[in-house]
Write a protein that holds these residues in place. Structure first.
Motif, short mmCIF file in Angstrom:
data_model
loop_
_atom_site.label_atom_id
_atom_site.label_comp_id
_atom_site.label_asym_id
_atom_site.label_seq_id
_atom_site.Cartn_x
_atom_site.Cartn_y
_atom_site.Cartn_z
N GLY A 87 19.39 51.64 69.89
CA GLY A 87 19.95 50.95 69.88
C GLY A 87 19.04 49.89 70.07
O GLY A 87 19.47 48.84 69.95
N GLN A 88 17.63 49.86 70.41
CA GLN A 88 16.93 47.99 70.61
C GLN A 88 15.85 48.00 69.47
O GLN A 88 15.91 47.11 68.99
N SER A 89 14.97 49.41 69.71
CA SER A 89 13.39 49.42 69.33
C SER A 89 14.08 49.57 67.92
O SER A 89 14.81 50.69 67.32
N THR A 90 13.07 49.76 67.28
CA THR A 90 12.34 49.78 65.64
C THR A 90 12.38 51.33 65.20
O THR A 90 11.58 51.14 66.38
N LEU A 91 12.04 51.53 63.96
CA LEU A 91 11.50 53.02 63.91
C LEU A 91 9.95 52.60 63.86
O LEU A 91 9.25 53.78 64.31
N LEU A 92 9.34 52.07 63.63
CA LEU A 92 8.04 51.13 63.64
C LEU A 92 7.69 51.32 65.23
O LEU A 92 6.37 52.31 65.36
N ALA A 93 8.67 51.21 66.60
CA ALA A 93 8.18 51.34 67.80
C ALA A 93 8.86 51.77 68.35
O ALA A 93 7.21 53.66 69.02
N LEU A 94 9.64 53.04 67.47
CA LEU A 94 10.27 54.82 68.44
C LEU A 94 8.43 56.08 67.71
O LEU A 94 8.29 56.57 68.44
N VAL A 95 8.61 54.97 67.13
CA VAL A 95 6.92 56.25 66.09
C VAL A 95 6.34 56.33 67.19
O VAL A 95 5.90 57.32 67.39
N ASP A 96 6.21 55.26 67.59
CA ASP A 96 4.24 54.99 68.04
C ASP A 96 5.04 55.47 69.32
O ASP A 96 3.81 56.19 70.06
N ALA A 97 6.06 55.30 70.53
CA ALA A 97 6.75 55.44 72.00
C ALA A 97 6.32 57.12 71.70
O ALA A 97 6.10 57.87 72.42
N GLN A 98 7.18 57.37 70.84
CA GLN A 98 7.90 59.07 70.88
C GLN A 98 6.50 59.98 70.10
O GLN A 98 7.11 60.95 70.16
N ILE A 99 6.18 59.72 69.19
CA ILE A 99 4.95 60.24 68.07
C ILE A 99 3.77 59.95 68.37
O ILE A 99 3.27 61.12 69.02
N ASN A 100 3.46 58.89 67.98
CA ASN A 100 2.12 58.84 68.15
C ASN A 100 1.35 58.83 69.41
O ASN A 100 -0.15 58.76 69.72
#
Length: 717
Positions: free
Chosen positions: A328-341
């Motif tokens: 609800g707060q982070s962009t997809l770009l940030a979510l990908v870095d945090a949860q995948i990359n």
């Protein structure tokens, strides 16, 4: 006097040498005034070094236990020895695992020789230079950026070292004692020597058909061939426009896949397409990655990569889709870095089994996001799951789960295309069930498949795919890719011995190569004049596919300067322990040091080979204990105590007696023939050459005839 460490020489010894069987980088260093400053006399040096390189705790050094080197450091040791361990540790931090190193003083005060294992010449050289700089920074209490130094070394590893797939094959070959030669700065590697060699280029081999590669790169042709042989493939057709793609999709039935017909590594592929706009967009995407566009029926299930080597499935990996969950707060770009990359298995180099995702640049990801009405800057609701990547995550080990029927179909697919090594992509919901039960299919057959997913899977055990490829190329029953190879070492008559033995081997029907101080010879013809007793000339012989046997002269100076051109030999000859004065430039000034150089030739004799030694030279005779194979002696002395003792123990010997050369085995004389005139063929040439030929099982009649026919006149070659 300013304290400093100066390099006097930095050399790469590419083969067995006085230090070890394996390549090393050897440095001659002058530590000057530091000779009077062992490590325990430098305030804070120990603490600085350990803070920079905590991994030094694992170095056992001569103590033989963990922490051994640090113990030596506390007690007091000299900069050259410290450089050795620092260079080893820097290579380990850069990702090249090495453990061997030695430092030895010379006869000149303050001058040392340092050698460290060199899996890669450029990296080892740079590590030694960096080690000098780090040690001096520690001595002078100056800062040193270890992270930057290691980063530079890693860049060299990426630039110069074998890729992980090739390295796995080479390491598997080494485990079977198969020699290898790197043929270029990339991943082209020769396994074995001469006529017995095979070549690899990553996961392609010299058995990989160019026609098969061409077929595999044409996806539509591959499907036609597979379908004709009963391999299940998705229905599809080649299209030439977005309209044609939509028409084909309606004919085939939605959903569909759109991809380039000659792409690879999943580039240009879009899956699970149902809408016209998506299909037309996918057409343009695929068109940019290949020459033609293919529309196929979408197969439900996970993507699997099965590795086929020599007609057998040797490994299998499953793919998974990549998702993120919104907060609800982070962009997809940030979510990908945090949860995948953030996954350490992801990265941008070949050392990482999974790729780092760049969702601003990856068109396939952008297309999938657009189909979900999202962009990289979108902020998903809390708990909302967003599909990021449908394929490209094939790295989960499932080899044990593959159903026998699936394995049989995949093996058939590789054979139909004609590939000896293939990466076959299968889409199935359960790889443990037959494909026909679940509507699964073979979707691609790839030449030159990557091996990293099997070597470093994201889940499950690594598979020995390197060994499978080596065993396919050089079966266990073959002689480890070797040819009869003879090394001739000494300072007297080495060139003539080399030429005579090559002459005898050629008469036995083998295409024979030879290198010596007189030149380079191929089957008796001199193709290069001058001094060719060198590492480079020896390698030229060993990469020649015509050569069935080889004889190489190795003088002591060549061993010290370059190392041997081969790893092991069938026969090692040592003729004498003379020539000490010529080795002064190498700080070799004592008879025992020269004996250690000569020992290099005997150390590399194969278990089923033979050392041929001059029984009339006590120092040479003493080398017999270092041979892993048989020992054959030769002597020009009519009554040799060494020969008598050797034969009494059942050994073999070649002697000159009563105007004859004789073959002795135990207490029996097996053969005798008249000696040629000494001016034509001296005993110092005839006896070692005959002993070596005998150890290679050449017929005695051929030896006698060959000696009569040989001319020592090099001009006749």
């Amino acid at each position: 006097m300013k304290k400093n460490i100066e390099f006097l020489r930095l050399a790469y010894l590419g083969g067995p040498n006085i230090w070890t069987y394996r390549p090393v980088v050897e440095a001659w260093v002058d530590i000057g005034a530091l000779e009077a400053s062992p490590s325990n006399t430098i305030p804070g040096f120990y603490e600085r070094l350990v803070a920079w390189l905590p991994g030094l705790i694992e170095h056992r050094c001569g103590v033989g236990e963990r922490g051994g080197f640090l113990q030596r450091l506390r007690e007091g040791t000299w900069p050259a020895h410290i450089m050795e361990h620092v260079a080893i540790e820097l290579q380990n931090l850069a990702g090249i695992k090495v453990g061997f190193g030695k430092a030895r003083s010379t006869s000149v005060t303050g001058i040392y020789k340092v050698a460290v294992r060199a899996r890669n010449e450029q990296v080892a050289r740079a590590a030694l230079i960096a080690a000098r700089d780090l040690v001096m920074a520690g001595i002078d209490d100056q800062p040193f950026d270890v992270a930057a130094c290691v980063a530079q070394l890693r860049d060299l590893v990426d630039e110069h070292h074998l890729g992980p797939s090739t390295a796995a094959i080479v390491e598997a070959a080494a485990e079977r004692r198969i020699p290898f030669i790197r043929l270029n700065s990339g991943n082209l590697v020769q396994l074995g020597y001469g006529r017995a060699q095979r070549r690899i280029w990553t996961a392609e081999t010299d058995q990989t058909s160019a026609i098969a590669e061409g077929i595999s790169s044409d996806k539509d042709l591959t499907k036609q061939l597979l379908k004709s042989c009963g391999v299940p493939v998705p229905e599809g057709e080649v299209v030439d426009s977005p309209q044609a793609a939509w028409d084909a999709a309606q004919d085939i039935g939605l959903p569909v896949v759109v991809k380039p017909s000659d792409g690879n590594h999943g580039r240009g592929v879009t899956l699970d397409l149902r809408e016209r706009a998506d299909i037309e967009a996918a057409y343009h995407f695929a068109e940019r990655h290949g020459s033609e566009v293919l529309v196929e029926r979408f197969i439900r299930g996970d993507e699997h990569r099965l590795l086929v080597v020599g007609g057998k499935v040797v490994a299998a990996a499953r793919g998974e889709t990549a998702w993120v969950t919104g907060d609800g707060q982070s962009t997809l770009l940030a979510l990908v870095d945090a949860q995948i990359n953030s996954d350490p298995r992801r990265g941008t180099t070949e050392a990482h089994p999974l790729n780092r995702l760049d969702i601003r640049e990856d068109t396939a990801i952008l297309n999938d996001l657009a189909r979900q009405n999202l962009s990289p800057d979108a902020v998903p609701a809390k708990g909302q799951r967003v599909l990021i990547q449908r394929n490209g995550n094939v790295a989960f080990e499932v080899s044990e789960q593959v159903h026998p029927e699936v394995a049989a179909l995949v093996s058939l697919a590789a054979r139909v295309v004609g590939l000896d090594i293939a990466g076959v992509d299968v889409v199935a919901e359960d790889i443990g069930r037959p494909l026909h039960e679940q509507g699964g299919a073979v979707v691609e057959v790839n030449a030159g498949p990557g091996l990293l997913m099997h070597l470093k899977p994201s889940g499950g055990e690594a598979q020995p795919v390197g060994r499978a490829i080596v065993d396919h190329l050089i079966p266990e029953q073959q002689a480890a890719g070797r040819i009869p190879l003879v090394g001739v070492c000494g300072s007297c008559d080495g060139a003539t011995i080399t030429r005579l033995l090559a002459h005898l081997l050629r008469l036995s029907g083998r295409y024979t190569g030879a290198v010596c101080r007189d030149g380079l010879y191929l089957n008796g013809r001199r193709v290069d004049g001058g001094d060719c007793a060198s590492f480079a000339a020896g390698q030229r012989l060993l990469i020649n596919r015509s050569v069935e046997a080889a004889v190489l002269e190795n003088g002591p100076a060549m061993i010290l300067r370059e190392g041997l051109a081969y790893d092991r030999c069938a026969v090692g000859i040592v003729t004498d322990a003379d020539g000490l004065a010529a080795l002064d430039e190498f700080y070799i000034q004592e008879a025992a040091q020269l004996a250690n150089v000569l020992r290099t030739q005997i150390d590399v004799v194969l278990d089923d080979g033979a050392a041929v030694l001059n029984a009339d030279d006590a120092q040479v005779l003493a080398l017999a204990e270092y041979s892993d194979g048989e020992v054959l002696l030769y002597s020009a002395a009519p009554e040799s105590a060494a020969i008598a003792a050797h034969c009494a123990q059942g050994g073999r010997a070649v002697v000159a007696r009563a105007g004859q050369w004789q073959l002795l085995h135990g207490d029996a004389q097996l053969f005798a023939a008249p000696l040629p005139a000494a001016e034509r063929l001296p005993l110092g040439v005839l006896l070692p050459a005959v002993a070596a030929a005998w150890s290679l099982d050449l017929p005695t009649e051929l030896l006698a005839a060959g000696l009569d026919a040989f001319s020592s006149d090099n001009a006749q070659a």
